[in-house]
Scaffold this motif. Structure first.
Motif, mmCIF file in Angstrom:
data_model
loop_
_atom_site.group_PDB
_atom_site.id
_atom_site.type_symbol
_atom_site.label_atom_id
_atom_site.label_comp_id
_atom_site.label_asym_id
_atom_site.label_seq_id
_atom_site.Cartn_x
_atom_site.Cartn_y
_atom_site.Cartn_z
ATOM 1 N N VAL A 124 -14.009 -11.028 -8.776
ATOM 2 C CA VAL A 124 -14.408 -9.678 -8.347
ATOM 3 C C VAL A 124 -14.140 -9.502 -6.854
ATOM 4 O O VAL A 124 -13.610 -8.470 -6.427
ATOM 5 N N LEU A 125 -14.492 -10.505 -6.047
ATOM 6 C CA LEU A 125 -14.252 -10.435 -4.605
ATOM 7 C C LEU A 125 -12.757 -10.291 -4.313
ATOM 8 O O LEU A 125 -12.343 -9.405 -3.556
ATOM 9 N N GLY A 126 -11.940 -11.145 -4.909
ATOM 10 C CA GLY A 126 -10.499 -11.094 -4.658
ATOM 11 C C GLY A 126 -9.859 -9.813 -5.148
ATOM 12 O O GLY A 126 -9.002 -9.227 -4.469
ATOM 13 N N THR A 127 -10.268 -9.339 -6.326
ATOM 14 C CA THR A 127 -9.713 -8.102 -6.873
ATOM 15 C C THR A 127 -10.086 -6.908 -5.999
ATOM 16 O O THR A 127 -9.238 -6.060 -5.689
ATOM 17 N N THR A 128 -11.341 -6.862 -5.575
ATOM 18 C CA THR A 128 -11.786 -5.777 -4.696
ATOM 19 C C THR A 128 -11.026 -5.809 -3.372
ATOM 20 O O THR A 128 -10.548 -4.764 -2.895
ATOM 21 N N ASN A 129 -10.909 -6.989 -2.787
ATOM 22 C CA ASN A 129 -10.148 -7.113 -1.537
ATOM 23 C C ASN A 129 -8.694 -6.708 -1.745
ATOM 24 O O ASN A 129 -8.093 -6.077 -0.871
ATOM 25 N N GLY A 130 -8.108 -7.090 -2.883
ATOM 26 C CA GLY A 130 -6.723 -6.730 -3.179
ATOM 27 C C GLY A 130 -6.527 -5.224 -3.285
ATOM 28 O O GLY A 130 -5.551 -4.671 -2.769
ATOM 29 N N LEU A 131 -7.456 -4.558 -3.959
ATOM 30 C CA LEU A 131 -7.385 -3.096 -4.082
ATOM 31 C C LEU A 131 -7.496 -2.427 -2.714
ATOM 32 O O LEU A 131 -6.696 -1.546 -2.364
ATOM 33 N N LEU A 132 -8.485 -2.847 -1.935
ATOM 34 C CA LEU A 132 -8.705 -2.260 -0.614
ATOM 35 C C LEU A 132 -7.525 -2.540 0.313
ATOM 36 O O LEU A 132 -7.008 -1.639 0.983
ATOM 37 N N TRP A 133 -7.078 -3.808 0.340
ATOM 38 C CA TRP A 133 -5.992 -4.169 1.254
ATOM 39 C C TRP A 133 -4.693 -3.459 0.881
ATOM 40 O O TRP A 133 -3.949 -3.004 1.757
ATOM 41 N N ASN A 134 -4.420 -3.325 -0.400
ATOM 42 C CA ASN A 134 -3.213 -2.620 -0.819
ATOM 43 C C ASN A 134 -3.276 -1.155 -0.384
ATOM 44 O O ASN A 134 -2.275 -0.598 0.078
ATOM 45 N N SER A 135 -4.446 -0.545 -0.510
ATOM 46 C CA SER A 135 -4.559 0.866 -0.101
ATOM 47 C C SER A 135 -4.369 1.011 1.413
ATOM 48 O O SER A 135 -3.788 1.996 1.874
ATOM 49 N N LEU A 136 -4.824 0.040 2.192
ATOM 50 C CA LEU A 136 -4.588 0.060 3.638
ATOM 51 C C LEU A 136 -3.114 -0.207 3.946
ATOM 52 O O LEU A 136 -2.555 0.355 4.894
ATOM 53 N N THR A 137 -2.500 -1.046 3.162
ATOM 54 C CA THR A 137 -1.090 -1.400 3.369
ATOM 55 C C THR A 137 -0.180 -0.192 3.193
ATOM 56 O O THR A 137 0.735 0.019 3.985
ATOM 57 N N VAL A 138 -0.421 0.588 2.163
ATOM 58 C CA VAL A 138 0.468 1.718 1.857
ATOM 59 C C VAL A 138 -0.062 3.054 2.369
ATOM 60 O O VAL A 138 0.551 4.095 2.145
ATOM 61 N N GLY A 139 -1.225 3.040 3.047
ATOM 62 C CA GLY A 139 -1.753 4.265 3.638
ATOM 63 C C GLY A 139 -2.462 5.192 2.670
ATOM 64 O O GLY A 139 -2.481 6.407 2.878
#
Length: 193
Positions: A119-134
């Motif tokens: 859950v931690l990794g998936t949540t971080n992945g979702l958030l980080w991807n959204s920051l990555t692509v704006g």
């Protein structure tokens, strides 16, 4: 081992692509691993007691079990990759499920430790991807790919190959199994004195 396979594959793709997206992906993965290590120390939950009786594991981890660092890393990498390359979603999910099932089966982690890490990794992945692509709804003006292109990379948008030692060293320092091996090696040298 799982961590070596994942880290090696990750570094190989970074070495080939060397663009802002991959650099941002790498940095997010490192931040995710650090968050997992911090949470592991805060929660301070032991690994399953059955791990001590396990004979198939040559190098037993001596760190705490909650959350599972493997689950955290795999959750992040799978989520970030699937968002960018949706056709890889099913193979990635199969790998993650198989790998994490195995870690519970051989008593490296409890189911709960794996679930929390995932859950931690998936949540971080979702958030980080959204920051990555704006596309982050919380911080809509941040696009990490643009920031990396404007501040880190040369005009051609590709990290010069001679700078690959930086992510290699950072990755080695953060990956838990490497860290444990060095700690054991230093401990062994101290005992020999």
């Amino acid at each position: 081992s799982t961590s070596s396979l994942v880290a090696g594959t990750f570094f190989l793709v970074l070495a080939v692509k060397r663009d802002a997206y991959m650099i941002t992906f790498f940095f997010g993965s490192i931040m995710n691993a650090i968050a997992s290590k911090i949470l592991k120390r805060v929660l301070n939950q032991d690994r399953p007691a059955e791990l001590d009786q396990e004979t198939d594991i040559k190098i037993k981890p001596d760190d705490k079990g909650m959350p599972s660092s493997h689950a955290t890393s795999l959750g992040f990498i799978c989520t970030f990759t699937a968002l960018g390359l949706p056709y890889l979603t099913i193979p990635l999910l199969l790998y993650v499920i198989t790998s994490l099932y195995y870690r519970v089966k051989i008593n490296l982690h409890t189911k709960e430790q794996v679930y929390v890490g995932l859950v931690l990794g998936t949540t971080n992945g979702l958030l980080w991807n959204s920051l990555t692509v704006g596309s982050c709804i919380f911080l809509p003006s941040i696009n990490l790919v643009d920031i990396v292109n404007e501040t880190v990379l040369p005009k051609n948008g590709v990290l010069p190959v001679q700078y690959l030692f930086i992510p290699a060293l950072v990755g080695l320092a953060i990956v838990g199994s490497f860290e444990r091996r060095i700690k054991r090696w230093v401990g062994t040298k101290d005992k020999e004195k």
